[in-house]
Design an enzyme around this catalytic site. Structure first.
Site, short mmCIF file in Angstrom:
data_model
loop_
_atom_site.label_atom_id
_atom_site.label_comp_id
_atom_site.label_asym_id
_atom_site.label_seq_id
_atom_site.Cartn_x
_atom_site.Cartn_y
_atom_site.Cartn_z
N ASP A 60 29.98 40.68 12.16
CA ASP A 60 30.63 41.91 12.55
C ASP A 60 31.59 42.27 11.65
O ASP A 60 32.88 42.39 12.36
CB ASP A 60 31.00 41.48 14.18
CG ASP A 60 29.96 41.04 15.11
OD1 ASP A 60 28.77 41.44 14.99
OD2 ASP A 60 30.33 40.06 15.82
N GLU A 80 27.42 50.69 20.31
CA GLU A 80 28.52 49.76 20.42
C GLU A 80 29.27 49.92 19.06
O GLU A 80 28.83 50.53 18.01
CB GLU A 80 28.07 48.38 20.71
CG GLU A 80 27.19 47.76 19.93
CD GLU A 80 26.38 46.51 20.39
OE1 GLU A 80 26.82 45.91 21.57
OE2 GLU A 80 25.58 45.85 19.98
#
Length: 580
Positions: A66, A242
């Site tokens: 991420d 997202e």
């Protein structure tokens, strides 16, 4: 009276002395781990040596997922998720996007990180880092699923000098990102559930935007607005929109998001608007990055690509960092989600990751003007195949070593001969801080070797190596005491079911008596999905214990969650790997 006081004082001092002696005895019995050698030896690097002007992809091997990136002048800073690893949110610095140094962790103290009772895939999700040139401040915003925090922001004037305590933000959802506009206004974008009663299917999410008050460090109440509902094509019921990031180029606003969930269907998509609050129109060429269209026949597999962030490189060309995985020969992911990079062509209206829609390779050309890879030199992160040796001869522990759910300093001491781990009465299966120092698995083929000096006093004492995907999926390879004997034991733990209904089943795979009069060498090594645990007494040859065992429980595919395998130096006074 005075004589009685003297007797009481003498008795008190005697008790204190006895307690100190007992505590010192317990501490003296704590295991000492000598030199650790980690060696990565993947064939992909052997078969693809770097040529002049090339560097390896991924940028960060192992569980560094991420990624988010920002730039101030010639300095680049990048952060990644850390879940319940402690300290949290590793932060890296580079001048050229090729050579990276870890400069610490954003969340490095108890007041910032409260993950002591959180499962391994809870804690810190999807951090974003942004530099605001209008007040010369760096911000890191993230979701902390622990400690009652939720969404938080911390800030600093200098990432090399530490970060503020968290400010709790007043909105739900996950994956927040910050955007600072040229007019001085600030915004937060994030993933959230649809409005109540409007959820159409499982995985239906929305992207919201809020105005952000820079003086109060808080979203402005009542300014929230849904700017993406579902994803690129709502008629197809897209899932898990997202990880939003907002950018501005040539007067237009671009919203980039992950779509499809962080698995086989993962991708990156882009939208455009004339206003930061929308309406946003998806690009006709979405997705702009994915590896989901390719089969398993590739000689080099990168999958799950997505969750990206963009930055202008040193050659005035855009680059995108993103997560991906490299499955082993059984298509299992043991190294976790890693940080990759690709150049981005933004010469037209829409940005597109160069070669992001074809099978990726292990190497890239360096940005123009970058002339050298510095892997493993002068504090720069290694890459490719490498040997990392840790002698534990400095009290400044390398940032690659981490704890779970609590500070490393709570259980480690630097002593003559190496690193002493002062064991907790907690074993690796408990959702509590553990007295374990971890190193991420970074290669499919690796070995991890250490020397252990230890004298367990009972079957509740154990020290050695553990390989952990989670509290419910792990191997323990350590020394304990059985009767009058010192015994080396290999235990496999595999969870069954989910949530509160999960049953944790542990099995002793093998055990053997060992002589602990001299340091014991312990080793775990892997060749893809096959793991082996071995030992050597008094400097002899490594002997296998338990044969070849499957790495299935150390993969995300079997264990679930979001981490990769972590190899730990482990000690406990609550051992449950009991040999009967």
């Amino acid at each position: 009276m005075k004589r009685n006081q003297t007797l009481i004082l003498t008795l008190f001092l005697t008790i204190i002395s006895l307690l100190d002696g007992y505590a010192q005895k317990k501490k003296n019995n704590a295991p000492i781990f000598g030199e650790v050698v980690y060696e990565g030896k993947d064939k992909i690097y052997e078969n693809n040596p770097l040529k002049e002007g090339e560097f390896y992809n991924p940028l960060l091997q192992g569980c560094y997922p991420d990624p988010a990136i920002t730039r101030k002048g010639d300095d680049y800073f990048m952060v990644v998720s850390s879940f319940v690893m402690f300290p949290g949110v590793p932060i890296f610095h580079s001048k050229d996007l090729v050579n990276w140094t870890q400069i610490g962790h954003v969340l490095d103290r108890n007041s910032q990180l409260k993950v002591q009772d959180a499962g391994i895939s809870m804690g810190i999700y999807a951090p974003d880092i942004k530099y605001n040139p209008y007040n010369d401040t760096f911000y890191m915003i993230t979701t902390q699923f622990a400690g009652g925090f939720g969404n938080i922001v911390v800030k600093t004037k200098d990432p090399f000098q530490g970060w503020s305590d968290p400010i709790k933000l007043k909105f739900d959802g996950i994956d927040p990102g910050l955007f600072f506009d040229e007019d001085g206004k600030a915004y937060v974008v994030h993933n959230d559930a649809p409005n109540e009663g409007e959820e159409r299917y499982n995985g239906h999410r929305v992207i919201k935007i809020w105005e952000y008050d820079l003086e109060k460090d808080q979203v402005v109440a009542g300014t929230d607005k849904i700017i993406v509902d579902g994803g690129v094509d709502p008629s197809k019921n897209p899932i898990w929109i997202e990880a939003p990031h907002l950018y501005k180029k040539n007067g237009a606003y671009y919203l980039m998001c992950a779509e499809g969930g962080t698995g086989d269907n993962h991708s990156e998509v882009i939208f455009k608007s004339d206003s930061p609050t929308g309406p946003f129109i998806p690009a006709p060429s979405n997705p702009i990055l994915t590896q989901r269209y390719f089969g398993d026949e590739r000689s080099y597999k990168v999958d799950w690509a997505g969750h990206a962030d963009l930055v202008l490189g040193p050659d005035d060309k855009y680059y995108g960092v993103f997560l991906g995985v490299r499955p082993n020969e059984k298509n299992r992911v043991n190294t976790g989600r890693e940080t990759f990079i690709l150049p981005v062509d933004w010469s037209g209206e829409w940005p597109v990751f160069e070669n992001g829609l074809i099978p990726m390779g292990p190497k890239l050309k360096m940005p123009e003007g970058v002339t050298e890879v510095k892997y493993g030199k002068d504090g720069f992160f290694p890459n490719g195949n490498f040997v990392y040796t840790e002698k534990f001869d400095s009290k400044d522990l390398d940032y690659r070593w981490i704890g779970l759910r609590g500070p490393r300093e709570d259980f480690i001491s630097f002593v003559k001969g190496g690193l002493q781990i002062n064991p907790f009465a907690t074993n690796i299966k408990e959702v509590k801080p553990t007295s374990t120092l971890f190193y991420r698995q970074q290669h499919q083929n690796f070995s991890f070797t250490t020397k252990l000096t230890y004298q367990p006093q009972s079957d509740k004492d154990l020290a050695g190596i553990t390989c952990v995907q989670s509290e419910a999926f792990n191997y323990v390879f350590g020394v304990t005491k059985v009767g009058n004997d010192h015994v080396l034991v290999l235990q496999r733990t595999e969870g069954k079911g989910m949530g509160r209904n999960r049953q944790i089943n542990s099995q002793i795979l093998a055990s053997t008596k060992v002589d602990l009069s001299k340091p014991l060498t312990l080793q775990v090594k892997a060749n893809g999905d096959e793991y082996e645990f071995g030992y050597a007494v008094a400097g002899g040859e490594i002997q296998n214990l338990g044969g070849k065992v499957s790495g299935d429980i150390l993969s995300t595919n079997v264990a679930g969650g979001f981490t990769g395998n972590m190899i730990g130096l482990y000690a406990t006074t609550s051992n449950d790997a009991i040999v009967k």
